[in-house]
Motif scaffolding. Sequence first.
Motif, mmCIF file in Angstrom:
data_model
loop_
_atom_site.group_PDB
_atom_site.id
_atom_site.type_symbol
_atom_site.label_atom_id
_atom_site.label_comp_id
_atom_site.label_asym_id
_atom_site.label_seq_id
_atom_site.Cartn_x
_atom_site.Cartn_y
_atom_site.Cartn_z
ATOM 1 N N THR A 43 0.775 -1.442 -0.106
ATOM 2 C CA THR A 43 0.105 -0.176 0.086
ATOM 3 C C THR A 43 0.940 1.154 0.036
ATOM 4 O O THR A 43 0.719 2.362 -0.650
ATOM 5 C CB THR A 43 -0.882 0.043 1.447
ATOM 6 O OG1 THR A 43 -1.903 -1.172 1.002
ATOM 7 C CG2 THR A 43 -1.899 1.272 1.183
ATOM 8 N N LEU A 46 1.699 1.957 -3.491
ATOM 9 C CA LEU A 46 0.619 2.371 -4.237
ATOM 10 C C LEU A 46 0.298 3.870 -4.001
ATOM 11 O O LEU A 46 0.047 4.706 -4.817
ATOM 12 C CB LEU A 46 -0.633 1.607 -4.098
ATOM 13 C CG LEU A 46 -1.775 1.909 -4.941
ATOM 14 C CD1 LEU A 46 -1.324 0.871 -6.353
ATOM 15 C CD2 LEU A 46 -3.086 0.981 -4.379
ATOM 16 N N TYR A 79 -8.027 6.392 -8.034
ATOM 17 C CA TYR A 79 -7.701 5.702 -6.875
ATOM 18 C C TYR A 79 -9.101 5.183 -6.160
ATOM 19 O O TYR A 79 -9.847 5.937 -5.824
ATOM 20 C CB TYR A 79 -6.930 6.388 -5.848
ATOM 21 C CG TYR A 79 -6.132 5.674 -4.797
ATOM 22 C CD1 TYR A 79 -6.572 5.078 -3.710
ATOM 23 C CD2 TYR A 79 -4.771 5.960 -4.898
ATOM 24 C CE1 TYR A 79 -6.024 4.160 -2.906
ATOM 25 C CE2 TYR A 79 -3.972 5.381 -3.849
ATOM 26 C CZ TYR A 79 -4.651 4.461 -2.916
ATOM 27 O OH TYR A 79 -3.848 3.985 -1.785
ATOM 28 N N ASP A 158 -6.729 -0.308 -4.033
ATOM 29 C CA ASP A 158 -6.124 -0.544 -2.887
ATOM 30 C C ASP A 158 -7.079 -1.337 -2.004
ATOM 31 O O ASP A 158 -7.949 -0.898 -1.184
ATOM 32 C CB ASP A 158 -5.959 0.501 -2.050
ATOM 33 C CG ASP A 158 -4.891 0.523 -0.788
ATOM 34 O OD1 ASP A 158 -4.636 -0.861 -0.454
ATOM 35 O OD2 ASP A 158 -4.654 1.214 -0.006
#
Length: 351
Positions: A43, A46, A79, A158
């Motif tokens: 994460t 990302l 996102y 995510d």
Amino acid sequence: MSYLELSGLQKRFGNATAVDDVSLGVAKGESVALLGPSGCGKTTTLRMLAGLIDPDRGSIRVDGKDITGLPAHRRNMGYVFQSYALFPHLTVARNVAFGLEERRRAKAEIARQVEEALALVRLSGLGARKPRELSGGQQQRVALARALVIHPSVLLLDESLSNLDAKLRDAMRHEIRSIQRSLGITTLFVTHDQVEALTMCDRIAVMHRGRIAQIGTPEEIYEKPATRFVAEFVGRANALPAERTAEGKVRLWNEALGFAAPAKGAFDVFVRPQRMRILPLSEATGPDAVRVTGRVLRSVFVGDHVEVLVEGAGGQLTVEMPSGSPAPGEGQAVAVVWPVAESRVFARDAA
């Protein structure tokens, strides 16, 4: 030629290194998973790509342009957060329109693109509702529509399916993959769920302790794990303690096998339980098969398969048999066999 390129990314928080020299190239239209356990750095990687945190070192390029120093709102990234992060006081349509409004698009254009995005995720007619009036799966679609409506250069997901129940998660895996393919959008998908990674992505980057342990297709990652960690984390596997014979061969459960052992150090043989078979002791096996013997401790029905636990001279192993197959009884002496090619040998102290 990589459309998205991460080069030598590093990020530290205090004395802890969250991401350590991560490099990854993603082709245009490709879907790649960052797979790994909690705390492995996926994460954080990302979020550096999205511009939500700055890397301490390294660079990020999209379509040949270095975007490492750009703020998040200038990166054109879509996102989808784990929590969806929808605005509860706004309607579905206004949630989806948010990115377009921030870009000061014309009202007519916003209305048209919002309608198209909702149709893409099968939410036509629900634009006037509030997020609380939707199911979890519908909220997830709204978040996806909001990410896609801006026509992002890269889509970032995510852990975006982790809040859904198992049945809905299965359905959404296929739906997101279908949308990703139809749009040809470059996608980076963070997950700890190996099934999601195996079914939704063209390639998988398995992360461990801030580094990429292995990159490959789902088949390569599953069938040819490069490290002990990958073999343990992806899929199910028996880790069988083994010994070295005087001739340098592998000895397993008092049986000398027909392949070479590592030159030094303790090691284990990894075998997928579904690649093993249980045979009567009287049944012979060919030269290309590994054969060990033991006794059945128990058999457990697990829906689509039966797990049979066998104990032998070197410990225990699990064999997965298809449901409907006659399972051996407790205490029965059996042979467990598998092809030599299905054996993977890893050092015991390897990470």
